[in-house]
Write an enzyme that holds these catalytic residues in place. Structure first.
Site, PDB file in Angstrom:
ATOM      1  CG  HIS A 131      -0.562   0.274   2.439  1.00  0.00           C
ATOM      2  ND1 HIS A 131      -0.213  -0.836   3.530  1.00  0.00           N
ATOM      3  CD2 HIS A 131       0.089   1.228   3.070  1.00  0.00           C
ATOM      4  CE1 HIS A 131       0.216  -0.519   4.617  1.00  0.00           C
ATOM      5  NE2 HIS A 131       0.342   0.944   4.497  1.00  0.00           N
ATOM      6  CG  ASP A 163      -0.219  -3.936   2.638  1.00  0.00           C
ATOM      7  OD1 ASP A 163      -0.044  -3.651   1.818  1.00  0.00           O
ATOM      8  OD2 ASP A 163      -0.347  -3.545   3.721  1.00  0.00           O
ATOM      9  CB  SER A 238       3.218   1.117   6.744  1.00  0.00           C
ATOM     10  OG  SER A 238       2.188   1.028   7.055  1.00  0.00           O
TER      11      SER A 238
END
Length: 288
Positions: A131, A163, A238
């Site tokens: 993402h 992801d 992330s």
């Protein structure tokens, strides 16, 4: 001015385990729990918090009296303002930080999507979150190394469902590949570190424990099982590693649960490293 957007957005209730969303969607506020029920729980939480404060005040006074009574006596324990940092976590941070990078993607409109990643081999392959890369819509990806150098990265491949994305940087990056934990070795309650670049602050290390394993969570439209942790994870974390006290990666930090759009509330999720490694190996095998 670039807008930091590491976790996409600090995304909300849809990252909570479906098992916890017992009430279904709320047509009024959309947080999955009736307003009256939430209000009741908040009142209970407030009463509990006040009780904790009162108990802490009393116990603090008693502890303070004991310490004062020991003052000046030979062999009396020295007062400490903070708990000592376990030396194994210090060692783990020293091993891990040199292999963690910041990932920067041009998200358009003058904004930059930022995240983290970590080296997994001597060929300078880097695991990160899909993402983050997807925010660039095919635009160039730049990696910032721990020593502050910036260099272009090639997107070897990505898998939106898991992801996971894999990048590759030139050999002169000299990133230290991180050790990966063995499948099934992670235990609930063990200490962990989340390493990454929250809000663009490269090389940030936060500590916590493994709160749960195989936690069912909804990430976007897909459901996954994740490692849950209370180590602070914020936008920019992330794609960074969640590591154990031995400096081994146990998961890839990917999402947080939030309340009303707030930041970290101590509920973060990481893709288990065995799942991430399997996907990354497949990507590297196809893309080189």
């Amino acid at each position: 001015m670039a807008v930091q957007s590491g976790l996409g957005e600090p995304r909300g209730p849809w990252f909570v385990s479906p098992d916890l969303d017992r009430y279904g969607p709320d047509p009024v506020e959309g947080h999955g729990m009736p307003v009256a029920t939430r209000a009741t729980r908040w009142r209970r939480a407030l009463v509990f918090a006040l009780a904790v404060v009162a108990l802490s005040t009393v116990s603090g006074a008693l502890a303070g009296g004991y310490v004062a009574s020991q003052g000046g006596k030979p062999g009396a324990p020295a007062a400490s303002a903070a708990a000592p940092i376990p030396p194994d976590l210090v060692t783990a941070a020293g091993k891990v930080v040199p292999g963690v990078v910041s990932v920067l993607v041009d998200a358009g409109n003058g904004s930059t999507a930022t995240g983290s990643g970590f080296a997994v081999d001597n060929l300078q392959h880097i695991i990160t979150n899909d993402h983050i890369v997807a925010r660039g819509n095919g635009s160039a990806v730049v990696v910032e190394t721990p020593d502050g150098r910036r260099m272009p990265a090639v997107v070897v491949g990505h898998d939106p469902n898991s992801d996971i994305a894999v990048l590759k940087v030139p050999p002169e990056a000299h990133l230290n590949p991180l050790a990966l934990a063995k499948p099934g070795a992670t235990r609930v309650g063990e200490p962990v570190l989340a390493v990454g670049s929250p809000l663009g602050l490269a090389g940030t290390v936060t500590a916590g424990i493994v709160s749960a394993l195989d936690r069912p969570v909804r990430l976007g439209t897909s459901r996954h099982t994740a490692v849950q942790t209370d180590a602070s994870i914020n936008p920019g974390n992330s794609g960074g590693p969640l590591v154990n006290a031995r400096g081994e990666v146990v998961g890839v930090n990917t999402a947080i649960a939030t309340l009303d759009g707030s930041g970290s509330i101590g509920i973060g999720f990481a893709i288990p490293i065995d799942q991430a490694q399997q996907v990354a190996d497949g990507i590297i095998g196809k893309g080189g």
